[in-house]
Structure formats: C-alpha cells, structure tokens
Scaffold this active site. Sequence first.
Site, short mmCIF file in Angstrom:
data_model
loop_
_atom_site.label_atom_id
_atom_site.label_comp_id
_atom_site.label_asym_id
_atom_site.label_seq_id
_atom_site.Cartn_x
_atom_site.Cartn_y
_atom_site.Cartn_z
CE LYS A 97 41.50 21.29 1.28
NZ LYS A 97 42.40 20.80 0.22
N GLY A 158 45.01 14.20 -5.91
CA GLY A 158 46.13 13.98 -6.81
C GLY A 158 45.90 12.94 -7.89
CB ALA A 184 40.50 16.15 -3.98
N GLY A 185 41.18 15.88 -7.20
CA GLY A 185 40.93 15.03 -8.35
C GLY A 185 40.72 15.74 -9.67
CB THR A 207 48.05 17.41 -8.34
OG1 THR A 207 48.17 17.14 -6.94
CG2 THR A 207 48.94 16.45 -9.12
#
Length: 255
Positions: A97, A158, A184-185, A207
């Site tokens: 990644k 995050g 992400a997010g 996260t």
Amino acid sequence: MNELIIAGRKFSSRLFVGTGKYSGHDVMQKALESSGTEMVTVALRRVDFKNPADDILAYINRDKYLLLANTSGAKDAGQAVRLARMALAAGCIPWIKLEVTPDPRYLLPDPAETLKAAEILVKDGFTVLPYINADPVLAKRLQETGAAAVMPLGSPIGSNQGIRTKEQIAIIIEQATVPVVIDAGLGAPSHAAEAIEMGADAVLVNTAIAIANNPVMMASAFKMAVESAYLARKAGLASAKNTAEASGPLTGFLK
C-alpha cells in the site's frame, strides 16, 4: 457476494482493515476475526524487523490474511521505495500500500511523488495499491503505470468525516480499469455502505474500528454494512426522484 479480484488474487470480503490504534494486539486479533477481512494493512514504521517475536507481525496470521505492507510515514518517493524494498527483504510478500504523505498535519498524499514511486515499484515487480487524493487524472495515470488498484480518500486519514469527495470518486469509478478501494475518513458503517453503493469495489477501515468502545463489535458492524450494501447494489438500487410516487394505486375502492 461475488469475489473481488486484485492482481489475480480473489477476495470474498470487500472490507480491508488496518492495524493501528488498537488498545492491544489481542483486541486487534479479535477485531480482524470479527470483520471477516482477508487483507490487513500494517505500517512498516511500526514493524521491528530485528525482534519479530515482539512485533505486531507475530499477531497476524499470514496464512489467513494477505499482509499489505504500508509505506505510511514516507515523505517522498525515495523513502517509500526504500520501505517497500525493506519489507520484501524481511520476508513480506511484494504487495504494497503506497503512501507518500509529506504534510504531517493533514496527511494528504503527494501526487507527484506517489506516481514516481509507483512507477519504480511496478518495475520492481511489486503489486502496488496507491493511496491518493480523489483525483481522477492521477488515478488514470496510476492505472496506466500498472497499479493493481487505486485507493482514493473519502476524507483525511482518521477524520471520520465520511465521503467528502463523492463527485471525484464517482468519476474515478466510472473510468476505472482496476478495482477502486475507498480509503481514509470512513468513520461509520453507513459511510462504508455508501462507498459500496456508489460503486466502489472495497473499503479500507482502521480508526473507526480501532478506537470504538467495542472494536470487535464495530468490526462486525462494518462487515455487515459492506455486505448488505454490495447485495443492495447487485439487486438494483432504486433511483432518487424529486417528486413523490405512490407505492399503491390511488384508484379503485375510493371511486
């Protein structure tokens, strides 16, 4: 669910899971199991190659999960390439990644350095999954370079803000010749479901699972959200309308 294929490898789960921020390795292990994932990301900067017995890798069953080493922390292409080669030399499989994030505050990926690193790593024989801004032009360039998938962000890493880049991601999905993984997010199972319903092939979550009061339960929630969203997409989602439309006839006994 229909199998997802990346670089010739088949995956039954469309939920990929990160390994950072857990309160302990035992909690991480249980969350991975509960998620049903088959691909797990690990930041190479967190790996102690000199003492593997005490390292996070000792807690990940590599017979069960594809270990996707992550170049998180790399500030330019050179650092990312060095990390990838270090992982390969230490016995990791050549799946990477690719993350190049020079700004420590917002952790937004550097498009030029990401493309440069991808070109090098693909030539080296790595299976490269680059983390990028939701940039359709860059996504297309990376596909042409030989990336095995593209991983546009929904919102900053995050942040748990969900998908703030819908219009751009829609273009990436439309033009994609490789799988699109929203990374992400994503802060709630509903965010992951939205990504899959939009047409994304998979999502990556860390996260939101790791910091939950009950990470194991949250991992299960994300698993169910992704599966139900994919089934709904395959079944054929109803299109939105600006006006009402009765679900039953307005004639008959009322006359």
